[in-house]
Motif scaffolding. Structure first.
Motif, PDB file in Angstrom:
ATOM      1  N   UNK A 221      36.192 -33.250  34.024  1.00  0.00           N
ATOM      2  CA  UNK A 221      34.742 -33.150  33.885  1.00  0.00           C
ATOM      3  C   UNK A 221      34.365 -33.497  32.443  1.00  0.00           C
ATOM      4  N   UNK A 222      33.151 -33.987  32.232  1.00  0.00           N
ATOM      5  CA  UNK A 222      32.777 -34.328  30.858  1.00  0.00           C
ATOM      6  C   UNK A 222      32.829 -33.117  29.932  1.00  0.00           C
ATOM      7  N   UNK A 223      32.392 -31.952  30.438  1.00  0.00           N
ATOM      8  CA  UNK A 223      32.340 -30.805  29.529  1.00  0.00           C
ATOM      9  C   UNK A 223      33.741 -30.265  29.235  1.00  0.00           C
ATOM     10  N   UNK A 224      34.585 -30.222  30.267  1.00  0.00           N
ATOM     11  CA  UNK A 224      35.946 -29.727  30.043  1.00  0.00           C
ATOM     12  C   UNK A 224      36.695 -30.623  29.081  1.00  0.00           C
ATOM     13  N   UNK A 225      36.629 -31.925  29.320  1.00  0.00           N
ATOM     14  CA  UNK A 225      37.335 -32.879  28.458  1.00  0.00           C
ATOM     15  C   UNK A 225      36.805 -32.804  27.030  1.00  0.00           C
ATOM     16  N   UNK A 226      35.481 -32.730  26.898  1.00  0.00           N
ATOM     17  CA  UNK A 226      34.895 -32.729  25.558  1.00  0.00           C
ATOM     18  C   UNK A 226      35.266 -31.460  24.802  1.00  0.00           C
ATOM     19  N   UNK A 227      35.139 -30.310  25.474  1.00  0.00           N
ATOM     20  CA  UNK A 227      35.416 -29.052  24.776  1.00  0.00           C
ATOM     21  C   UNK A 227      36.887 -28.988  24.360  1.00  0.00           C
ATOM     22  N   UNK A 228      37.785 -29.434  25.250  1.00  0.00           N
ATOM     23  CA  UNK A 228      39.198 -29.401  24.874  1.00  0.00           C
ATOM     24  C   UNK A 228      39.474 -30.387  23.737  1.00  0.00           C
ATOM     25  N   UNK A 241      44.578 -38.569  24.548  1.00  0.00           N
ATOM     26  CA  UNK A 241      43.906 -39.803  24.976  1.00  0.00           C
ATOM     27  C   UNK A 241      43.191 -39.571  26.299  1.00  0.00           C
ATOM     28  N   UNK A 242      43.789 -38.741  27.175  1.00  0.00           N
ATOM     29  CA  UNK A 242      43.188 -38.479  28.477  1.00  0.00           C
ATOM     30  C   UNK A 242      41.729 -38.059  28.336  1.00  0.00           C
ATOM     31  N   UNK A 243      41.473 -37.128  27.394  1.00  0.00           N
ATOM     32  CA  UNK A 243      40.111 -36.599  27.261  1.00  0.00           C
ATOM     33  C   UNK A 243      39.146 -37.688  26.828  1.00  0.00           C
ATOM     34  N   UNK A 244      39.585 -38.511  25.860  1.00  0.00           N
ATOM     35  CA  UNK A 244      38.698 -39.569  25.374  1.00  0.00           C
ATOM     36  C   UNK A 244      38.430 -40.577  26.492  1.00  0.00           C
ATOM     37  N   UNK A 245      39.474 -40.865  27.285  1.00  0.00           N
ATOM     38  CA  UNK A 245      39.294 -41.820  28.384  1.00  0.00           C
ATOM     39  C   UNK A 245      38.337 -41.243  29.432  1.00  0.00           C
ATOM     40  N   UNK A 246      38.546 -39.947  29.771  1.00  0.00           N
ATOM     41  CA  UNK A 246      37.659 -39.304  30.752  1.00  0.00           C
ATOM     42  C   UNK A 246      36.207 -39.403  30.283  1.00  0.00           C
ATOM     43  N   UNK A 247      35.979 -39.100  29.001  1.00  0.00           N
ATOM     44  CA  UNK A 247      34.599 -39.133  28.493  1.00  0.00           C
ATOM     45  C   UNK A 247      34.039 -40.547  28.527  1.00  0.00           C
ATOM     46  N   UNK A 248      34.862 -41.524  28.140  1.00  0.00           N
ATOM     47  CA  UNK A 248      34.389 -42.913  28.126  1.00  0.00           C
ATOM     48  C   UNK A 248      34.064 -43.377  29.545  1.00  0.00           C
ATOM     49  N   UNK A 249      34.914 -42.980  30.514  1.00  0.00           N
ATOM     50  CA  UNK A 249      34.662 -43.383  31.899  1.00  0.00           C
ATOM     51  C   UNK A 249      33.347 -42.777  32.398  1.00  0.00           C
ATOM     52  N   UNK A 250      33.141 -41.489  32.098  1.00  0.00           N
ATOM     53  CA  UNK A 250      31.862 -40.864  32.469  1.00  0.00           C
ATOM     54  C   UNK A 250      30.696 -41.581  31.801  1.00  0.00           C
ATOM     55  N   UNK A 251      30.889 -41.941  30.538  1.00  0.00           N
ATOM     56  CA  UNK A 251      29.822 -42.644  29.808  1.00  0.00           C
ATOM     57  C   UNK A 251      29.475 -43.962  30.471  1.00  0.00           C
ATOM     58  N   UNK A 252      30.489 -44.746  30.776  1.00  0.00           N
ATOM     59  CA  UNK A 252      30.260 -46.059  31.395  1.00  0.00           C
ATOM     60  C   UNK A 252      29.625 -45.883  32.771  1.00  0.00           C
ATOM     61  N   UNK A 253      30.218 -44.969  33.573  1.00  0.00           N
ATOM     62  CA  UNK A 253      29.756 -44.819  34.955  1.00  0.00           C
ATOM     63  C   UNK A 253      28.303 -44.341  34.999  1.00  0.00           C
TER      64      UNK A 253
END
Lengths: 265, 331
Positions: A221-228, A241-253
């Protein structure tokens, strides 16, 4: 005046929109002024988390590492959550609220009748909300160390995670504003999503204490990835890297969805 | 030279054809009215002309440009005042004008425009605190701030009280002769009668009449209608015998007589001969209102009958105009 010479510039202008900087500046000033005249939402958004972060940071016991929290201090766990609390509130509530109201009032449609795109107004709102969020974040990061709380040790990681997280959440706010045309419905859905985001961020059930499967969900989730990511940075690591990728994917999507579905009226 | 040229414009929503083959042209500097009952397709028509809606058929040019191809050059030529468009509550009049002026390469001076629209005193008033008439005038100001060649004004005076309405009309009269071409959408005949050089009447998406307001009123040449208070009772047969009189009725004390153009003088002379004077005389000309009602209810066979079922509701409904017609009152 011959027909081809008048239609061509129009077509070209649409393919390569030239930004009217005078209009952009006027729009930003105007929206900023309106924000200052209606400070309610912003104050409510900023005051609570900023005050909580400052108070937490000033209590020595809260700064002690705790075994219950995987060796982190209470402050280290909660500072990123509070930083994200403010951002989420702005992105899930303030942003969809102002945009859906502008659409309801016909402000966006009226802008369509001018040479300036209503997109300029969206950009101005995004810029302002991001600016308010960054000011809140800065207050929460800078003031607590004055009372003895620690600084984030990896400032670069902290900033990168924050900006990617802001992209993902503001994108989500734009999606809300795209899908719901009624300001009240949008606000209701925004509140719901706000609590979901806070749950995965670990506001009530800290991430270190979540069962593995729940933490795995939270990671995506964006919040879980960002907070961690913010927590990792504040104790001195680089975020995974996982967290940054998750956030970027949410951003793009979310950006693509918002662009696809946002309508002016 | 025509500034607006519309040929065979069509717009379809699903199964419903909302605008069905509308054609007309507007000359530079004209005030041109688009009239019609609610849901007739007026707003859809002007939104296609304004490039806010994609048309499904036909050709439209505004100052030589196609609205479907809208670019900033098109937007600089055309100002649009939309129905039911508000501004943020806490934006002041001058702030709104300054902001919108910044969008255009050669805008009007905002201060001067405010002066002309009678909003100079409200310069610093927030939008939420303006009266209905002031909001509409500000709306007109925003449509004109970019110095457009053509301005579309949609249902400008709907919901205004009579005084505010007259203010807005005065303003538009002032604009006549400044070279701006005005396309006025209205379901309000008095407005068209007073302002427009030419009008078209749209019903069920089709043009059912096109003329000057006077021409349109004359085209349904109904009887002239007079009513008065006789100074003494008299035999109605006296009037019925006159060749100019078509009907005579008494409603309470008042006599109501209809007939030819000469009915008023014929009646007055006849009664005078019997020592009866005519008090509180009122003579109604057939107005654009009468023409409009006749046209849109099908009393007068229109050019195209128009389908009677499925009232298209392509535009937000506005209050029906329930205003009295008779403007021509002789005292």
């Amino acid at each position: 005046m011959s027909a081809p010479s008048t239609t061509n510039p129009g077509t070209r202008a649409r393919l390569f929109p030239t930004i009217n900087w005078r209009a952009a500046r006027a729009m930003l000033l105007s929206e900023g002024r309106l924000l200052l005249r209606n400070p309610g939402v912003v104050l409510w958004t900023a005051v609570l988390p900023v005050a909580a972060a400052i108070i937490l940071g000033s209590i020595p016991a809260v700064r002690e590492p705790s075994k219950d929290l995987g060796g982190l201090s209470f402050f280290q766990v909660y500072q990123p959550i509070l930083v994200f609390f403010a951002l989420t509130l702005l992105a899930m509530q303030a942003l969809p609220d102002v945009l859906t109201r502008y659409r309801e009032m016909g402000v966006l449609k009226r802008l369509r009748t001018t040479p300036v795109s209503p997109g300029l107004l969206l950009c101005a709102q995004l810029a302002l909300i991001l600016a308010v969020a960054i000011v809140c974040m800065a207050l929460m990061v800078v003031i607590p160390p004055l009372g003895g709380a620690p600084w984030p040790r990896n400032v670069g990681g902290f900033v990168i995670t924050y900006l990617l997280g802001a992209w993902a959440l503001l994108g989500l706010g734009m999606v809300i504003a795209s899908l719901f045309h009624n300001a009240k419905v949008a606000a209701g859905f925004g509140s719901f999503l706000f609590f979901v985001m806070q749950f995965f961020a670990g506001l009530w059930w800290q991430r270190p204490n979540m069962p593995g499967w729940l933490r795995d969900i939270s990671d995506f989730t964006p919040s879980g990835a960002a907070v961690q990511g913010l927590t990792d940075s504040s104790v001195g690591h680089w975020p995974r890297a996982l967290y940054l990728i998750v956030l970027a994917v949410w951003g793009v999507a979310t950006s693509r969805l918002a662009i696809r579905f946002f309508s002016w009226e | 030279m025509s500034v607006i040229e519309v040929t065979g414009l069509r717009k379809v929503y699903g199964e419903r054809t909302v605008v069905d083959g509308v054609s007309f042209s507007v000359e530079a500097g004209e005030i041109f009215g688009i009239l019609g009952p609610n849901g007739a397709g007026k707003t859809t028509t002007v939104e296609c002309i304004g490039g806010l809606r994609q048309r499904d058929g036909g050709r439209v040019t505004v100052a030589g440009m196609d609205p479907a191809n809208e670019g900033s050059a098109f937007r600089e030529v055309l100002g649009i005042q939309l129905q039911e468009s508000r501004l943020p509550d806490k934006m002041s009049v001058i702030e709104a004008l300054d902001l919108y002026a910044s969008f255009y390469p050669k805008p009007h001076d905002p201060g001067e425009l405010l002066e002309r629209l009678g909003l100079a005193e409200q310069r610093k008033t927030y939008f939420a605190k303006l009266s209905g008439g002031q909001k509409q005038r500000l709306s007109v100001a925003l449509a004109l701030i970019g110095n457009p060649r053509v301005a579309i004004l949609d249902e400008l005076t709907t919901g205004l009280d009579p005084a505010a309405r007259r203010d807005v009309w005065d303003l538009l009269e002032d604009l006549r002769g400044t070279g701006v071409t005005l396309l006025l959408v209205s379901h309000f005949m008095e407005e068209a009668e007073r302002l427009c050089d030419r009008v078209i009447v749209i019903d069920h998406g089709r043009i059912i009449a096109a003329d000057t307001p006077e021409g349109l009123a004359a085209s349904v040449q109904a009887d002239q209608r007079m009513s008065f208070l006789p100074s003494a009772p008299f035999d109605l047969a006296v009037l019925r015998a006159l060749p100019d009189v078509h009907s005579v009725v008494l409603t309470g004390e008042r006599a109501v007589v209809t007939g030819t153009d000469n009915v008023a003088s014929a009646v007055i002379i006849a009664l005078h001969g019997r020592g009866i004077s005519v008090g509180k005389l009122r003579v109604d000309q057939p107005s654009l209102d009468d023409a409009f009602v006749a046209l849109t209810t099908g009393n007068e066979p229109p050019l195209t009958p128009g389908e009677s079922s499925a009232e298209p509701s392509g535009e937000p409904s506005a209050e029906p105009s329930g205003e009295p017609s008779g403007e021509a009152v002789a005292r």
